[in-house]
Scaffold this active site. Sequence first.
Site, mmCIF file in Angstrom:
data_model
loop_
_atom_site.group_PDB
_atom_site.id
_atom_site.type_symbol
_atom_site.label_atom_id
_atom_site.label_comp_id
_atom_site.label_asym_id
_atom_site.label_seq_id
_atom_site.Cartn_x
_atom_site.Cartn_y
_atom_site.Cartn_z
ATOM 1 N N SER A 152 0.857 -1.188 0.000
ATOM 2 C CA SER A 152 0.000 0.000 0.000
ATOM 3 C C SER A 152 0.888 1.230 0.000
ATOM 4 C CB SER A 152 -0.867 0.008 1.264
ATOM 5 O OG SER A 152 -1.475 1.275 1.447
ATOM 6 N N TYR A 169 -2.934 -0.790 10.530
ATOM 7 C CA TYR A 169 -2.812 -1.046 9.083
ATOM 8 C C TYR A 169 -1.472 -0.515 8.549
ATOM 9 C CZ TYR A 169 -4.133 -1.108 4.107
ATOM 10 O OH TYR A 169 -4.174 -1.331 2.744
HETATM 11 N N1 LIG Z 1 -8.391 -0.718 -2.368
HETATM 12 C C1 LIG Z 1 -7.376 0.087 -2.124
HETATM 13 O O1 LIG Z 1 -7.457 1.296 -2.360
HETATM 14 C C2 LIG Z 1 -6.099 -0.461 -1.564
HETATM 15 C C3 LIG Z 1 -5.036 0.441 -1.428
HETATM 16 C C4 LIG Z 1 -3.823 -0.044 -0.930
HETATM 17 C C5 LIG Z 1 -3.695 -1.370 -0.620
HETATM 18 N N2 LIG Z 1 -4.747 -2.221 -0.753
HETATM 19 C C6 LIG Z 1 -4.513 -3.628 -0.408
HETATM 20 O O2 LIG Z 1 -5.006 -4.444 -1.445
HETATM 21 C C7 LIG Z 1 -5.306 -5.737 -0.927
HETATM 22 C C8 LIG Z 1 -6.671 -6.160 -1.420
HETATM 23 O O3 LIG Z 1 -7.638 -5.293 -0.896
HETATM 24 P P1 LIG Z 1 -8.941 -4.842 -1.701
HETATM 25 O O4 LIG Z 1 -8.904 -3.379 -1.808
HETATM 26 O O5 LIG Z 1 -9.088 -5.646 -2.935
HETATM 27 O O6 LIG Z 1 -10.065 -5.191 -0.623
HETATM 28 P P2 LIG Z 1 -11.150 -6.366 -0.563
HETATM 29 O O7 LIG Z 1 -11.755 -6.250 0.775
HETATM 30 O O8 LIG Z 1 -12.014 -6.293 -1.767
HETATM 31 O O9 LIG Z 1 -10.283 -7.688 -0.678
HETATM 32 C C9 LIG Z 1 -9.565 -8.251 0.397
HETATM 33 C C10 LIG Z 1 -9.505 -9.737 0.200
HETATM 34 O O10 LIG Z 1 -8.734 -10.334 1.251
HETATM 35 C C11 LIG Z 1 -9.452 -11.454 1.725
HETATM 36 N N3 LIG Z 1 -9.055 -11.830 3.083
HETATM 37 C C12 LIG Z 1 -9.238 -11.138 4.243
HETATM 38 N N4 LIG Z 1 -8.787 -11.863 5.288
HETATM 39 C C13 LIG Z 1 -8.297 -13.027 4.770
HETATM 40 C C14 LIG Z 1 -7.706 -14.191 5.337
HETATM 41 N N5 LIG Z 1 -7.502 -14.298 6.669
HETATM 42 N N6 LIG Z 1 -7.326 -15.198 4.515
HETATM 43 C C15 LIG Z 1 -7.526 -15.107 3.179
HETATM 44 N N7 LIG Z 1 -8.090 -14.042 2.591
HETATM 45 C C16 LIG Z 1 -8.466 -13.009 3.379
HETATM 46 C C17 LIG Z 1 -10.907 -11.006 1.643
HETATM 47 O O11 LIG Z 1 -11.788 -12.104 1.759
HETATM 48 C C18 LIG Z 1 -10.898 -10.379 0.267
HETATM 49 O O12 LIG Z 1 -10.990 -11.371 -0.736
HETATM 50 C C19 LIG Z 1 -5.174 -5.618 0.604
HETATM 51 O O13 LIG Z 1 -3.922 -6.137 1.002
HETATM 52 C C20 LIG Z 1 -5.218 -4.125 0.833
HETATM 53 O O14 LIG Z 1 -4.535 -3.760 2.001
HETATM 54 C C21 LIG Z 1 -5.946 -1.789 -1.218
#
Ligand SMILES: NC(=O)c1ccc[n+]([C@@H]2O[C@H](COP(=O)([O-])OP(=O)(O)OC[C@H]3O[C@@H](n4cnc5c(N)ncnc54)[C@H](O)[C@@H]3O)[C@@H](O)[C@H]2O)c1
Length: 286
Positions: free
Chosen positions: A171, A184
């Site tokens: 991130s 986080y």
């Molecule tokens: N969306 C953003 O703007 C953003 C920005 C920076 C980083 N991220 C990172 O991107 C990644 C994906 O996030 P996203 O935005 O797609 O959100 P999201 O909530 O759509 O996806 C998160 C995924 O992680 C899974 N997950 C959670 N706990 C878990 C576990 N214990 N075991 C297996 N799977 C698990 C959830 O079921 C889901 O499929 C994360 O690491 C998040 O920190 C997202």
Amino acid sequence: MKSYYEHMNLPQPVLPSLQHLALLKGQTALVTGANSGIGRAIALALGRAGANVVVNYVAKPEDAEAVAAELRAAGVGAITLMADVSDETQVQAMFAAAVKKFGTVDILASNAGLERNAPFHEMSVAQWDQVMNVNLRGAFLCAREAVREYLRRGVRPEVSVSAGKIIFTSSVHEIIPWAGHVNYAASKGGLMLLMKSLAQEVAEKRIRVNSIGPGAIRTPINTAAWGTPEAYAELMKLVPYKRIGEVDEIGRAAVWLASDFSDYVIGTTLFIDGGMTLYPGFETGG
Ligand SMILES: NC(=O)c1ccc[n+]([C@@H]2O[C@H](COP(=O)([O-])OP(=O)(O)OC[C@H]3O[C@@H](n4cnc5c(N)ncnc54)[C@H](O)[C@@H]3O)[C@@H](O)[C@H]2O)c1
């Protein structure tokens, strides 16, 4: 007049469409948290580039099945595997099942992550632990299994010049402090040095470790930040490029980082953030 290529008796370079490149043909990718948001987009992009895909999920198996069905329709192998990435036994069982099905794993996209936000003085140990367990311990457990498999197998030159690739979804908050989200930001800051230290340790084994650092990407994790026009306008103050990012933009970067086109890229975070890491407060000269 003869072209340069005809003159030199060289084949004329043709730029194929991405679909036909099949950059990752013959390889297998395991993507965690692949039934939602960024993980789903990474899984679909790696599959469209020719890789077989293991679609990991911890909840909503029907969403994982839908991703796998879309991948199969695109002509690659795909299975869904349930595992909580913070559980050592479940992660090991998932890798064993993936290797049994596809013979090996070549690419790990360690993407699963979550937020449990609270003002610091109100943050519970449960909130702290859950974020650390999924975002940091989960990354460790999955990467360790991937490295073990890459070391066991070694390079297969017919599919890639490296023995294996690891791509963490980090991130912008691996470097930008984030009030109200201390757990986080700490987990992603930790992930940055996990990634770099591991990259340094295994590079000589021809294992490539990198991260993608998304900024604001439109997914369920951050609906509150873009779900209303007011929230969106507020968010744009942090984004020099003045638009939110879409998940496919992360998917395309994952394909490049997983492919031999990025073979000299080691221990780097590729920020995909519309400029969020460029101190947007200084946009007007400070
Ligand atoms: N969306 C953003 O703007 C953003 C920005 C920076 C980083 N991220 C990172 O991107 C990644 C994906 O996030 P996203 O935005 O797609 O959100 P999201 O909530 O759509 O996806 C998160 C995924 O992680 C899974 N997950 C959670 N706990 C878990 C576990 N214990 N075991 C297996 N799977 C698990 C959830 O079921 C889901 O499929 C994360 O690491 C998040 O920190 C997202």
